[in-house]
Design a protein around this motif. Structure first.
Motif: not given
Length: 390
Positions: A103-130
């Motif tokens: 779970i993250t926020c709508q104002a999340e910083y780019a460096a963090n969000y691309v890390a979520y996307l990488q682990r989504q692609k690599r590890d299959g996590i899912e991202i929820d935005v509050v």
């Protein structure tokens, strides 16, 4: 009461112009500059290893200074080269797996969000935005509803890179703690401009930089890891400092947060970081926040009076970052023109906070961040300079 004239006299960069970009890389005070130069001079005189040995007690005390700044204990602090490196050390060490929800926020910083996307692609996590509440801050009630047994991490940016927003980090931490979910807090823009207490925040991990509102050197950052997590996490990368080689076929991770460091680093910059922490604590973080916020509020009011100007800041509580647009002025070229006049502000592009930018249909904007060493004459000069560009 702050002695502003003394503080300004201890800020040599002010002799060369007006600096209103503490959210980028703030002007360092003279004691920080002296600490870095002293150690570099010592290295030049006797050698790098020898300078480290000679200054070992002072350099080791950097952990104490950082810990005092954020209400932590020294063994919970790792010193890194920047905030992103610190944040990534925590995020990538977490054993997230396919189906885990972050779970993250709508104002999340780019460096963090691309890390979520990488682990989504690599590890299959899912991202929820509050979603945001009516003020534009993270909606804590929505966050509480979104947590399920699949939620593996809550991770937000406390103070976004633009938008003036201060997200309700302590409330987020309380919800995460109640749910038994780890909480990773990006405090990059918060440290140095407002009080930070890891216990009050209920965060398990916190990352920050030295170069912004803390007024430390570039190339410095730190990571806080709550003691209860230290023995649970193995860094994604180790060396023989983080994990001594104890037999030919085994290593032993350090017991403290320095398992997330590596052997080589800039001790001169560490010396500067220590002094920056001590300097801020001596002034008083509450006093720093009060003055910086007052100057930012004043600047928002002055900018709002300009023809075609729109202040883009959000939240019931706002910080010392002021974001705005002015009809007819291109932020990039205007920032360059102002720099030629000796006035430093910045520009922020949509790709630094893409979720927020697309939701609010934001284009490139101006970004200014007065700090406690500024005065109202600095703000007046900025307003005059902006008017001259219209």
């Amino acid at each position: 009461m702050m002695d502003i004239e003394r503080i300004r006299a201890e800020t040599p960069g002010l002799k060369h112009g007006i600096h209103l970009l503490a959210c980028g890389s703030a002007l360092a005070p003279q004691p920080v500059i002296d600490a870095v130069k002293h150690h570099l001079d010592l290295e030049a005189q006797i050698g790098g290893y020898e300078a480290h040995k000679a200054e070992d007690a002072m350099l080791d005390a950097t952990y104490d200074s950082v810990a005092r700044l954020i209400g932590a204990r020294r063994h919970e602090i790792a010193l890194l080269e920047n905030a992103t490196a610190a944040w990534c050390q925590a995020f990538y060490a977490l054993p997230l797996k396919a189906g885990d929800r972050v779970i993250t926020c709508q104002a999340e910083y780019a460096a963090n969000y691309v890390a979520y996307l990488q682990r989504q692609k690599r590890d299959g996590i899912e991202i929820d935005v509050v979603p945001n509440d009516e003020s534009g801050a993270l909606d804590v009630q929505a966050l509480e509803r979104m947590i399920t047994d699949r939620t593996a991490l809550v991770t937000i940016t406390w103070v976004p890179t633009n938008g003036g927003l201060v997200n309700p980090a302590a409330e987020v931490g309380a919800i995460a703690k109640k749910a038994g979910v780890p909480f990773l807090l990006d405090a990059c823009q918060a440290v140095g401009q407002m009080p930070v207490d890891v216990e009050a925040l209920n965060c398990d991990f916190l990352s920050a930089t030295g170069r912004k509102f803390l007024r430390g050197p570039r190339g410095t950052g730190f990571l806080y890891i709550r003691d209860s997590w230290l023995q649970k996490l193995e860094p994604i990368m180790i060396d023989h400092f983080a994990a001594p080689w104890v037999t030919t076929d085994s290593y032993a991770l350090r017991d403290d947060a320095r398992r997330f460091e590596n052997w080589e680093n800039s001790y001169a910059l560490r010396a500067g970081l220590k002094v920056a922490c001590d300097y801020a604590m001596a002034l008083g973080i509450e006093a720093i926040e009060e003055r910086a916020t007052m100057l930012a509020d004043t600047l928002r009011a002055r900018i709002s009076e300009l023809e075609g100007a729109k202040v883009l800041d959000l939240g019931a509580k706002q910080c010392a970052i002021v974001s705005f647009t002015i009809d007819g002025l291109d932020p990039h070229s205007t920032v360059t023109a102002l720099r030629d006049k000796g006035i430093t502000i910045g520009a922020s592009s949509p790709d630094s906070t893409r979720l927020d930018a697309e939701y609010r249909n934001l284009r490139e904007m101006f970004r200014a961040a007065p700090h406690y060493f500024n005065n109202e004459a600095d703000l007046d000069a900025l307003i005059v300079a902006l008017k001259s560009q219209l």
